[in-house]
Design an enzyme around this catalytic site. Structure first.
Site, PDB file in Angstrom:
ATOM      1  N   GLU A  11     -32.586   4.572   1.458  1.00  0.00           N
ATOM      2  CA  GLU A  11     -34.038   4.623   1.180  1.00  0.00           C
ATOM      3  C   GLU A  11     -34.878   4.119   2.354  1.00  0.00           C
ATOM      4  O   GLU A  11     -35.712   3.233   2.192  1.00  0.00           O
ATOM      5  CB  GLU A  11     -34.352   3.850  -0.109  1.00  0.00           C
ATOM      6  CG  GLU A  11     -33.587   4.406  -1.292  1.00  0.00           C
ATOM      7  CD  GLU A  11     -33.779   3.621  -2.597  1.00  0.00           C
ATOM      8  OE1 GLU A  11     -34.619   2.706  -2.627  1.00  0.00           O
ATOM      9  OE2 GLU A  11     -33.080   3.936  -3.567  1.00  0.00           O
TER      10      GLU A  11
ATOM     11  N   ASN B 264     -28.890   7.885   2.594  1.00  0.00           N
ATOM     12  CA  ASN B 264     -29.012   8.151   1.159  1.00  0.00           C
ATOM     13  C   ASN B 264     -30.435   7.845   0.707  1.00  0.00           C
ATOM     14  O   ASN B 264     -31.013   6.835   1.101  1.00  0.00           O
ATOM     15  CB  ASN B 264     -28.018   7.205   0.442  1.00  0.00           C
ATOM     16  CG  ASN B 264     -27.829   7.512  -1.019  1.00  0.00           C
ATOM     17  OD1 ASN B 264     -27.513   8.648  -1.380  1.00  0.00           O
ATOM     18  ND2 ASN B 264     -27.997   6.508  -1.891  1.00  0.00           N
TER      19      ASN B 264
ATOM     20  N   HIS C 248     -32.399  11.202  -8.795  1.00  0.00           N
ATOM     21  CA  HIS C 248     -33.035  10.575  -9.963  1.00  0.00           C
ATOM     22  C   HIS C 248     -34.199  11.480 -10.378  1.00  0.00           C
ATOM     23  O   HIS C 248     -35.311  11.349  -9.877  1.00  0.00           O
ATOM     24  CB  HIS C 248     -33.524   9.164  -9.618  1.00  0.00           C
ATOM     25  CG  HIS C 248     -32.409   8.211  -9.336  1.00  0.00           C
ATOM     26  ND1 HIS C 248     -31.478   7.855 -10.293  1.00  0.00           N
ATOM     27  CD2 HIS C 248     -32.047   7.555  -8.214  1.00  0.00           C
ATOM     28  CE1 HIS C 248     -30.607   7.008  -9.769  1.00  0.00           C
ATOM     29  NE2 HIS C 248     -30.918   6.813  -8.506  1.00  0.00           N
TER      30      HIS C 248
ATOM     31  N   GLU D 126     -26.535   9.903  -7.134  1.00  0.00           N
ATOM     32  CA  GLU D 126     -26.985   9.002  -8.213  1.00  0.00           C
ATOM     33  C   GLU D 126     -27.664   9.806  -9.321  1.00  0.00           C
ATOM     34  O   GLU D 126     -28.695   9.403  -9.853  1.00  0.00           O
ATOM     35  CB  GLU D 126     -27.966   7.944  -7.665  1.00  0.00           C
ATOM     36  CG  GLU D 126     -27.421   7.136  -6.509  1.00  0.00           C
ATOM     37  CD  GLU D 126     -28.335   6.021  -6.022  1.00  0.00           C
ATOM     38  OE1 GLU D 126     -29.303   5.678  -6.725  1.00  0.00           O
ATOM     39  OE2 GLU D 126     -28.071   5.482  -4.935  1.00  0.00           O
TER      40      GLU D 126
ATOM     41  N   ASP E 180     -29.282  11.366 -12.376  1.00  0.00           N
ATOM     42  CA  ASP E 180     -29.660  11.223 -13.787  1.00  0.00           C
ATOM     43  C   ASP E 180     -30.971  11.976 -13.987  1.00  0.00           C
ATOM     44  O   ASP E 180     -31.733  12.184 -13.045  1.00  0.00           O
ATOM     45  CB  ASP E 180     -29.727   9.761 -14.271  1.00  0.00           C
ATOM     46  CG  ASP E 180     -30.546   8.827 -13.390  1.00  0.00           C
ATOM     47  OD1 ASP E 180     -31.430   9.306 -12.653  1.00  0.00           O
ATOM     48  OD2 ASP E 180     -30.311   7.611 -13.444  1.00  0.00           O
TER      49      ASP E 180
HETATM   50  O1  G3I Z   1     -28.122 -10.445 -11.304  1.00  0.00           O
HETATM   51  C1  G3I Z   1     -29.203 -10.711 -12.232  1.00  0.00           C
HETATM   52  C2  G3I Z   1     -28.713 -11.599 -13.342  1.00  0.00           C
HETATM   53  O2  G3I Z   1     -28.343 -12.848 -12.822  1.00  0.00           O
HETATM   54  C3  G3I Z   1     -29.830 -11.732 -14.385  1.00  0.00           C
HETATM   55  O3  G3I Z   1     -29.352 -12.436 -15.486  1.00  0.00           O
HETATM   56  C4  G3I Z   1     -30.302 -10.350 -14.847  1.00  0.00           C
HETATM   57  C5  G3I Z   1     -31.477 -10.446 -15.799  1.00  0.00           C
HETATM   58  O4  G3I Z   1     -32.267  -9.278 -15.758  1.00  0.00           O
HETATM   59  O5  G3I Z   1     -30.711  -9.611 -13.737  1.00  0.00           O
HETATM   60  C6  G3I Z   1     -29.670  -9.401 -12.807  1.00  0.00           C
HETATM   61  O6  G3I Z   1     -30.130  -8.625 -11.746  1.00  0.00           O
HETATM   62  C7  G3I Z   1     -30.353  -7.255 -12.049  1.00  0.00           C
HETATM   63  C8  G3I Z   1     -29.407  -6.434 -11.170  1.00  0.00           C
HETATM   64  O7  G3I Z   1     -29.689  -5.046 -11.345  1.00  0.00           O
HETATM   65  C9  G3I Z   1     -27.930  -6.671 -11.506  1.00  0.00           C
HETATM   66  O8  G3I Z   1     -27.651  -6.267 -12.814  1.00  0.00           O
HETATM   67  C10 G3I Z   1     -31.793  -6.922 -11.719  1.00  0.00           C
HETATM   68  O9  G3I Z   1     -32.657  -7.595 -12.626  1.00  0.00           O
HETATM   69  C11 G3I Z   1     -32.021  -5.423 -11.819  1.00  0.00           C
HETATM   70  O10 G3I Z   1     -33.323  -5.112 -11.348  1.00  0.00           O
HETATM   71  C12 G3I Z   1     -31.016  -4.699 -10.954  1.00  0.00           C
HETATM   72  O11 G3I Z   1     -31.227  -3.312 -11.130  1.00  0.00           O
HETATM   73  C13 G3I Z   1     -30.527  -2.463 -10.251  1.00  0.00           C
HETATM   74  C14 G3I Z   1     -31.496  -1.731  -9.344  1.00  0.00           C
HETATM   75  O12 G3I Z   1     -30.775  -0.825  -8.523  1.00  0.00           O
HETATM   76  C15 G3I Z   1     -32.283  -2.653  -8.446  1.00  0.00           C
HETATM   77  O13 G3I Z   1     -33.231  -1.909  -7.729  1.00  0.00           O
HETATM   78  C16 G3I Z   1     -29.774  -1.464 -11.103  1.00  0.00           C
HETATM   79  O14 G3I Z   1     -28.772  -2.129 -11.868  1.00  0.00           O
HETATM   80  C17 G3I Z   1     -29.115  -0.420 -10.206  1.00  0.00           C
HETATM   81  O15 G3I Z   1     -28.566   0.605 -11.016  1.00  0.00           O
HETATM   82  C18 G3I Z   1     -30.187   0.181  -9.304  1.00  0.00           C
HETATM   83  O16 G3I Z   1     -29.576   1.122  -8.469  1.00  0.00           O
HETATM   84  C19 G3I Z   1     -30.436   1.809  -7.544  1.00  0.00           C
HETATM   85  C20 G3I Z   1     -29.579   2.174  -6.351  1.00  0.00           C
HETATM   86  O17 G3I Z   1     -28.945   1.041  -5.830  1.00  0.00           O
HETATM   87  C21 G3I Z   1     -30.410   2.855  -5.262  1.00  0.00           C
HETATM   88  N1  G3I Z   1     -31.136   3.983  -5.819  1.00  0.00           N
HETATM   89  C22 G3I Z   1     -31.912   3.733  -7.004  1.00  0.00           C
HETATM   90  C23 G3I Z   1     -31.060   3.101  -8.097  1.00  0.00           C
HETATM   91  C24 G3I Z   1     -31.823   2.909  -9.374  1.00  0.00           C
HETATM   92  O18 G3I Z   1     -32.867   1.990  -9.204  1.00  0.00           O
END
Ligand code: G3I
Length: 359
Positions: free
Chosen positions: A169, A210, A246, A275, A277
């Site tokens: 990105e 990517n 996405h 990715e 969906d």
């Molecule tokens: O690690 C913390 C945890 O300690 C806490 O308890 C919990 C409470 O909400 O949050 C956890 O962090 C989360 C993290 O994922 C791990 O699960 C974040 O809040 C959450 O925002 C984060 O989301 C991820 C997101 O990227 C961040 O931008 C998604 O799981 C993940 O699927 C998503 O993936 C991205 C790709 O890497 C790049 N392209 C877009 C895609 C979708 O956003």
């Protein structure tokens, strides 16, 4: 009905398969009887492999504890990507202190179940550790931090991942460089440097750029086209372009997807849907699910039409675990399996597209 063939292992510990599954008596969710009954013997990955592609799904570490989810992931798919486990905040939480626990857990699971792994991601503006974002760095310091991070992570996963999203990105919607910490401190040359450092750490792994919103022909995909062309001219190691995929029904199908994939392939790089969906405004209904199914088929067809489109990865595979509702309230239902791991029309549409190409 299909009997699952692979034993599911998470980390080093084998998850005891249920007695019913071991005896082959019960149907796992992936083995639902479809309308075409006995024809549903091959998995999506097996069908994709007949056309020389993989079919995969991403997984976030906590989801591996959902045994029903993990079993289906291990049987239906041939590739996975860690949703978060290999990102910078996870792999280098303190400067110079590396933690590969989360990524290793997914690599171990994948190996035990015959899935190949895409590394995601070495460099991104998001999910960076606090020590990095709160620091004030000279260009020299940041260069050395970035080089060290890429080198250590890529070396650790050498031979364990087939591809890396080296830079994720890095462009804005208008095709200008995103002003992330690396761009503002190092200038645009950081992308070529990152690719070279990754190549030095693993001579064989496929190196990708990517991004999202690059599926259609337009300023953002044009920017990547220009960049990759230049990188190739400069003999910078670049092997692929990942189009995240996405998509959202309310914004229309990306115009020129197939032509777009083809123009990158013509530059001499692989392309992949990394990715995928396809979300909708909730609640879902029959009409939206049918449209979604059609889109999944069209994306699959587009990939299959381009020789260098090497595979498709869903970002998760079930509406039970999806990033969308937290980020886009009121939207969701984006994946081919519902919350109960039942097939949605999208699953059958992907299946039909893969079957048609394979035959
Ligand atoms: O690690 C913390 C945890 O300690 C806490 O308890 C919990 C409470 O909400 O949050 C956890 O962090 C989360 C993290 O994922 C791990 O699960 C974040 O809040 C959450 O925002 C984060 O989301 C991820 C997101 O990227 C961040 O931008 C998604 O799981 C993940 O699927 C998503 O993936 C991205 C790709 O890497 C790049 N392209 C877009 C895609 C979708 O956003």
């Amino acid at each position: 009905m299909r009997t699952p063939v692979r034993r599911i292992r998470i980390g080093s510990a084998a998850l005891a398969a249920s007695a019913a599954l071991l005896l082959g008596l019960a149907a796992a969710p992936a083995a639902q009887a479809g309308t075409d009954g006995a024809k549903e013997t091959k998995t999506l990955h097996e069908l994709a492999r007949e056309s020389g592609r993989y079919f995969g799904a991403a997984v976030d570490n906590p989801e591996l504890a959902d045994t029903e989810f993990a079993e289906l992931l291990g049987t239906e798919f041939g590739q996975t990507t860690p949703g978060n486990g290999m990102k910078w905040y996870a792999t280098e939480p303190q400067r110079g202190v590396f933690d590969f626990t989360a990524g290793d857990e997914i690599v171990d699971y994948a190996r035990a179940n015959g899935l190949k792994v895409r590394g995601h991601t070495l460099l991104w503006h998001s999910q960076l550790p606090d020590w990095l974002t709160s620091g004030t760095w000279t260009a020299g310091e940041l260069r050395s931090i970035l080089k060290n991070h890429i080198t250590k992570v890529v070396k650790h996963y050498r031979g364990k991942v087939f591809a890396w999203d080296v830079a994720n990105e890095i462009m804005n919607e208008d095709g200008t460089y995103r002003e992330n910490i690396f761009y503002t401190t190092l200038g645009p040359g950081y992308v070529a440097d990152a690719l070279r450092w990754a190549r030095a750490a693993d001579p064989k792994v496929k190196l990708y750029l990517n991004d999202y919103n690059v599926e259609a022909l337009g300023p953002k995909s044009d920017a990547y086209y220009t960049l990759i062309k230049q990188l190739k001219r400069d003999r910078v190691p670049i092997d692929g372009f990942g189009l995240q995929g996405h998509l959202a029904l309310q914004y229309g199908f990306p115009g020129g997807l197939k032509e777009n994939l083809r123009r990158f392939a013509d530059l001499g790089v692989d392309v992949a849907l990394t990715e995928l969906d396809i979300r909708m405004i909730l609640p879902s209904d029959e009409t939206k699910l049918a449209e979604q199914a059609d889109w999944y088929a069209r994306v699959t067809d587009a990939c299959l039409a381009v020789r260098r489109c090497v595979g498709i990865t869903l970002w998760g595979y079930t509406d039970r675990h999806s990033w969308i509702p937290a980020v886009f309230p009121g939207e969701g239902a984006a994946l081919p399996w519902d919350e109960n791991l039942r097939h949605k029309p999208a699953y059958d549409a992907i299946r039909s597209a893969l079957t048609a190409a394979g035959s």
